[in-house]
Design a protein around this motif. Structure first.
Motif, mmCIF file in Angstrom:
data_model
loop_
_atom_site.group_PDB
_atom_site.id
_atom_site.type_symbol
_atom_site.label_atom_id
_atom_site.label_comp_id
_atom_site.label_asym_id
_atom_site.label_seq_id
_atom_site.Cartn_x
_atom_site.Cartn_y
_atom_site.Cartn_z
ATOM 1 N N GLU A 1 4.385 22.923 36.469
ATOM 2 C CA GLU A 1 4.501 22.367 37.821
ATOM 3 C C GLU A 1 5.767 22.917 38.466
ATOM 4 N N VAL A 2 5.620 23.502 39.658
ATOM 5 C CA VAL A 2 6.747 24.129 40.362
ATOM 6 C C VAL A 2 6.987 23.383 41.673
ATOM 7 N N ARG A 3 8.238 22.960 41.858
ATOM 8 C CA ARG A 3 8.623 22.285 43.097
ATOM 9 C C ARG A 3 9.765 23.055 43.746
ATOM 10 N N CYS A 4 9.670 23.238 45.068
ATOM 11 C CA CYS A 4 10.684 24.017 45.798
ATOM 12 C C CYS A 4 11.305 23.167 46.899
ATOM 13 N N PHE B 1 6.323 31.792 33.228
ATOM 14 C CA PHE B 1 6.307 30.595 32.400
ATOM 15 C C PHE B 1 4.904 30.007 32.324
ATOM 16 N N GLU B 2 4.640 29.330 31.223
ATOM 17 C CA GLU B 2 3.328 28.718 31.024
ATOM 18 C C GLU B 2 3.356 27.199 31.122
ATOM 19 N N ARG B 3 4.488 26.602 30.752
ATOM 20 C CA ARG B 3 4.587 25.146 30.774
ATOM 21 C C ARG B 3 5.975 24.729 31.241
ATOM 22 N N GLY B 4 6.051 23.485 31.739
ATOM 23 C CA GLY B 4 7.321 22.918 32.150
ATOM 24 C C GLY B 4 7.298 22.477 33.606
ATOM 25 N N ASN B 5 8.120 21.477 33.920
ATOM 26 C CA ASN B 5 8.322 21.048 35.307
ATOM 27 C C ASN B 5 9.567 21.759 35.829
ATOM 28 N N ILE B 6 9.373 22.652 36.788
ATOM 29 C CA ILE B 6 10.451 23.523 37.272
ATOM 30 C C ILE B 6 10.764 23.204 38.728
ATOM 31 N N ASN B 7 12.036 22.894 38.978
ATOM 32 C CA ASN B 7 12.491 22.551 40.329
ATOM 33 C C ASN B 7 13.485 23.599 40.826
ATOM 34 N N LEU B 8 13.166 24.232 41.965
ATOM 35 C CA LEU B 8 14.053 25.220 42.583
ATOM 36 C C LEU B 8 14.663 24.644 43.853
ATOM 37 N N GLU C 1 19.558 27.145 42.661
ATOM 38 C CA GLU C 1 19.644 26.358 41.437
ATOM 39 C C GLU C 1 18.239 26.057 40.953
ATOM 40 N N VAL C 2 18.049 26.128 39.651
ATOM 41 C CA VAL C 2 16.741 25.812 39.087
ATOM 42 C C VAL C 2 16.939 24.968 37.838
ATOM 43 N N ASP D 1 5.538 30.523 48.670
ATOM 44 C CA ASP D 1 4.380 31.036 47.928
ATOM 45 C C ASP D 1 4.795 32.145 46.953
ATOM 46 N N LYS D 2 5.664 33.038 47.410
ATOM 47 C CA LYS D 2 6.123 34.121 46.543
ATOM 48 C C LYS D 2 6.975 33.575 45.393
ATOM 49 N N LEU D 3 7.742 32.543 45.674
ATOM 50 C CA LEU D 3 8.539 31.912 44.623
ATOM 51 C C LEU D 3 7.641 31.335 43.532
#
Length: 296
Positions: free
Chosen positions: A34-37, A58-65, A24-25, A48-50
């Motif tokens: 910003e990427v959070r896993c 993507f260039e912008r956005g707070n993304i949660n996986l 889910e993302v 790291d690969k994710l």
């Protein structure tokens, strides 16, 4: 061009050797990327690969996986807690030797709580390398879906922004028309005021022209009109541009400039109609900026 939103949601699922997963993302707007896993224990090695896969798209956005695993074999996978079982057998043996109990049956021992327990890691018996590769392939599908979701929402924002820009252009056009007729109206106004002051005495033409020039200079908004017109053109070019890359930051900057010119127009307004136009512009620009805050 379809502008991209920064908000979106997507899911992707799959299975390998009886172990299933659900990705889910969720993406919301942010100043940068910003990427959070959130991964199960033992799967940090794919993080790291994710992150690299997300940053490539993507260039912008707070993304949660978020990754969730589950066993898809018949029934639930269990394990025998050998240490606990040995401890129970030793304790039972002591009672048997003292004649206080009979030798326990194995089926009875296995039925005790804690001896048999569900496996905490559904993927414990799966080839780690193959499973990681399958997870990353599925994650790529997830990212594709998120990209599509953000594009679809951006497509919905596009006509909204164009409609707001049309309204701004109409207001700027009305302000320009008012400005064109201002010198003549100002001349009439000054002449009437001076006539009252001098009790209908003959006016000095030179004095009238001086007052008119001073008032016209203070109330001149031609530069503001020109800059507003330039911002409208620049905004349309950005919204219709085919250049790859986010335009959100540039649109946000233009909205700030729109607001600056609207404030100046209000401060220079020489009649009620122009003041109202300036106020309406500020409201429209604020609405546009709310939408722009969500654009990548």
């Amino acid at each position: 061009m379809t502008i991209n939103s920064m908000t979106g949601f997507a899911r992707a699922s799959g299975s390998l050797d009886g172990v299933g997963w659900l990705w889910e993302v969720k993406s919301v707007n942010g100043r940068g990327l910003e990427v959070r896993c959130r991964l199960p224990s033992g799967f940090d090695y794919i993080e790291d690969k994710l992150r690299k896969a997300v940053k490539a798209r993507f260039e912008r956005g707070n993304i949660n996986l978020h990754l969730q695993l589950e066993s898809r074999t018949a029934g639930v996978a269990y394990r025998v807690n050998q240490d606990f079982l040995e401890e129970l057998l030793t304790l039972a043996g002591n009672y048997v030797e003292d004649g206080q109990a009979r030798r326990p049956r194995m089926d009875g021992m296995l039925g005790l709580r804690g001896v048999i327990e569900p496996k905490e890691d559904p993927a414990a018996d799966v080839d780690a390398e193959a499973f990681a590769a399958a997870l990353l392939t599925s994650a790529e599908e997830l990212i594709n879906s998120l990209e599509q979701a953000r594009a679809e929402e951006g497509a919905q924002l596009h006509p909204v922004l164009l409609a707001q820009l049309d309204e701004i252009e109409t207001l700027v056009g009305r302000a320009g028309e008012i400005t064109k007729s201002w010198p003549e109206r100002a001349r009439a106004k000054i002449k009437a005021q001076m006539a009252l002051i001098l009790e209908a005495a003959e006016l000095e033409e030179g004095r009238l022209e001086q007052e008119l020039a001073l008032l016209t200079t203070k109330a001149d908004i031609s530069e503001e009109i020109d800059r507003l017109t330039g911002h409208i053109v620049a905004t349309r070019e950005l919204l219709e541009s085919s250049t790859k890359g986010g335009v959100g930051r540039r649109l946000d900057f233009i909205c700030q400039e729109f607001n600056r010119e609207a404030n100046t127009l209000c401060s220079k307004a020489h009649d009620r109609d122009l003041t109202q136009i300036g106020l309406d512009l500020k409201v429209l620009v604020d609405k546009m900026r709310e939408q722009v805050q969500n654009i990548e």
